[in-house]
Design a protein around this motif. Structure first.
Motif, mmCIF file in Angstrom:
data_model
loop_
_atom_site.group_PDB
_atom_site.id
_atom_site.type_symbol
_atom_site.label_atom_id
_atom_site.label_comp_id
_atom_site.label_asym_id
_atom_site.label_seq_id
_atom_site.Cartn_x
_atom_site.Cartn_y
_atom_site.Cartn_z
ATOM 1 N N VAL A 1 20.301 2.630 2.479
ATOM 2 C CA VAL A 1 20.686 1.538 3.371
ATOM 3 C C VAL A 1 21.824 0.737 2.749
ATOM 4 N N SER A 2 22.990 0.746 3.417
ATOM 5 C CA SER A 2 24.123 -0.053 2.965
ATOM 6 C C SER A 2 23.918 -1.492 3.428
ATOM 7 N N GLN A 3 24.028 -2.437 2.493
ATOM 8 C CA GLN A 3 23.839 -3.852 2.808
ATOM 9 C C GLN A 3 25.145 -4.581 3.081
ATOM 10 N N ASP A 4 26.266 -3.873 3.042
ATOM 11 C CA ASP A 4 27.551 -4.532 3.253
ATOM 12 C C ASP A 4 28.497 -3.596 4.003
ATOM 13 N N SER A 5 29.762 -3.953 4.087
ATOM 14 C CA SER A 5 30.730 -3.181 4.878
ATOM 15 C C SER A 5 31.508 -2.149 4.059
ATOM 16 N N THR A 6 31.170 -1.967 2.794
ATOM 17 C CA THR A 6 31.886 -1.031 1.928
ATOM 18 C C THR A 6 31.401 0.397 2.142
ATOM 19 N N ASP A 7 32.348 1.325 2.354
ATOM 20 C CA ASP A 7 32.011 2.745 2.421
ATOM 21 C C ASP A 7 31.779 3.241 0.998
ATOM 22 N N ARG A 8 30.789 4.111 0.841
ATOM 23 C CA ARG A 8 30.447 4.630 -0.481
ATOM 24 C C ARG A 8 30.102 6.108 -0.405
ATOM 25 N N GLN A 9 30.128 6.736 -1.572
ATOM 26 C CA GLN A 9 29.561 8.064 -1.735
ATOM 27 C C GLN A 9 28.341 7.917 -2.627
ATOM 28 N N ILE A 10 27.295 8.641 -2.278
ATOM 29 C CA ILE A 10 26.088 8.685 -3.101
ATOM 30 C C ILE A 10 26.134 10.007 -3.859
ATOM 31 N N ILE A 11 26.131 9.924 -5.187
ATOM 32 C CA ILE A 11 26.230 11.090 -6.059
ATOM 33 C C ILE A 11 24.848 11.361 -6.657
ATOM 34 N N PHE A 12 24.339 12.567 -6.449
ATOM 35 C CA PHE A 12 23.023 12.960 -6.949
ATOM 36 C C PHE A 12 23.173 13.785 -8.220
ATOM 37 N N THR A 13 22.347 13.489 -9.223
ATOM 38 C CA THR A 13 22.368 14.203 -10.489
ATOM 39 C C THR A 13 20.955 14.718 -10.776
ATOM 40 N N PRO A 14 20.729 16.031 -10.585
ATOM 41 C CA PRO A 14 19.393 16.565 -10.835
ATOM 42 C C PRO A 14 19.130 16.760 -12.326
ATOM 43 N N GLN A 15 17.867 16.658 -12.701
ATOM 44 C CA GLN A 15 17.459 17.032 -14.048
ATOM 45 C C GLN A 15 17.595 18.546 -14.135
ATOM 46 N N GLU A 16 17.844 19.064 -15.325
ATOM 47 C CA GLU A 16 17.968 20.515 -15.496
ATOM 48 C C GLU A 16 16.753 21.214 -14.890
ATOM 49 N N GLY A 17 17.013 22.217 -14.069
ATOM 50 C CA GLY A 17 15.946 22.959 -13.398
ATOM 51 C C GLY A 17 15.715 22.524 -11.964
ATOM 52 N N SER A 18 16.190 21.338 -11.592
ATOM 53 C CA SER A 18 16.097 20.882 -10.202
ATOM 54 C C SER A 18 17.391 21.269 -9.483
ATOM 55 N N PRO A 19 17.303 21.611 -8.200
ATOM 56 C CA PRO A 19 18.508 22.033 -7.478
ATOM 57 C C PRO A 19 19.489 20.890 -7.244
ATOM 58 N N GLN A 20 20.759 21.280 -7.093
ATOM 59 C CA GLN A 20 21.811 20.323 -6.760
ATOM 60 C C GLN A 20 21.592 19.799 -5.344
ATOM 61 N N ILE A 21 21.942 18.554 -5.121
ATOM 62 C CA ILE A 21 21.930 17.949 -3.787
ATOM 63 C C ILE A 21 23.361 17.506 -3.515
ATOM 64 N N PRO A 22 23.908 17.872 -2.343
ATOM 65 C CA PRO A 22 25.297 17.512 -2.055
ATOM 66 C C PRO A 22 25.507 15.996 -2.011
ATOM 67 N N THR A 23 26.712 15.579 -2.381
ATOM 68 C CA THR A 23 27.123 14.186 -2.280
ATOM 69 C C THR A 23 26.995 13.733 -0.826
ATOM 70 N N MET A 24 26.583 12.495 -0.638
ATOM 71 C CA MET A 24 26.388 11.932 0.704
ATOM 72 C C MET A 24 27.382 10.804 0.932
ATOM 73 N N ASP A 25 28.058 10.821 2.069
ATOM 74 C CA ASP A 25 28.904 9.701 2.471
ATOM 75 C C ASP A 25 28.018 8.663 3.150
ATOM 76 N N LEU A 26 28.120 7.406 2.709
ATOM 77 C CA LEU A 26 27.351 6.313 3.299
ATOM 78 C C LEU A 26 28.328 5.249 3.787
ATOM 79 N N PRO A 27 28.602 5.222 5.104
ATOM 80 C CA PRO A 27 29.500 4.200 5.640
ATOM 81 C C PRO A 27 28.913 2.796 5.465
#
Length: 171
Positions: free
Chosen positions: A25-51
């Motif tokens: 949930v974005s609390q302001d008007s700034t566009d952001r990217q959410i970057i996911f970093t899995p622990q070794e052995g967990s699958p990658q999750i694509p970056t998410m754009d959050l307007p």
């Protein structure tokens, strides 16, 4: 008929295999990217754009362990405040926290993390530093829930709509 039965079972298995979701949930008007970093052995999750001002749901695989951080539009991609999660941990609980260990000077990224339905327990705060987040490596701040849906507040609260009545406590 056989196809629809197979499809229903496959769909059911996919739902069962899902670890959980987090409503970003974005609390302001700034566009952001959410970057996911899995622990070794967990699958990658694509970056998410959050307007700015929007909410988006991130879906995690069962047993996923890792963290995420937010990068404001036009800013350098470097980790800041972290949201951290371990889906389906000990006794089936989901563990989570907000961490200031990597970059406590990030005041624009991840702020709070909590179960979406019950709203408690809550990790993080609107203004850092606070005692409700990991500030030092030996802090005891990891929380747990049996709920499979969490909510993560991101960005500065100033000028944003209040999402929950309990947020009045953090003004």
């Amino acid at each position: 008929m056989q196809f629809s039965t197979t499809f229903s079972i496959a769909t059911l298995l996919a739902v069962v295999a899902a670890g959980g979701t987090i409503n970003m949930v974005s609390q302001d008007s700034t566009d952001r990217q959410i970057i996911f970093t899995p622990q070794e052995g967990s699958p990658q999750i694509p970056t998410m754009d959050l307007p700015g001002g929007a909410s988006k749901e991130a879906t995690f695989p069962d047993g996923w362990i890792g963290n995420w951080y937010a990068v404001s539009e036009g800013q350098e991609n470097k980790p800041g405040m972290l949201g951290e999660v371990r889906w389906d941990g000990f006794s089936g609980s989901n563990f989570f926290d907000v961490s200031a260990i990597v970059n406590p000077d990030d005041h624009e990224g991840v702020k709070m993390l909590y179960p979406k339905s019950s709203k408690t327990p809550l990790s993080g705060c609107q203004t850092f530093p606070c005692s409700n987040a990991y500030n030092l490596p030996d802090d005891i701040q990891t929380l747990s829930t049996t709920e499979n849906e969490l909510e993560c507040l991101i960005g500065t609260k100033s000028g944003a709509k209040r999402r929950h009545a309990r947020d009045m406590l953090y003004i």
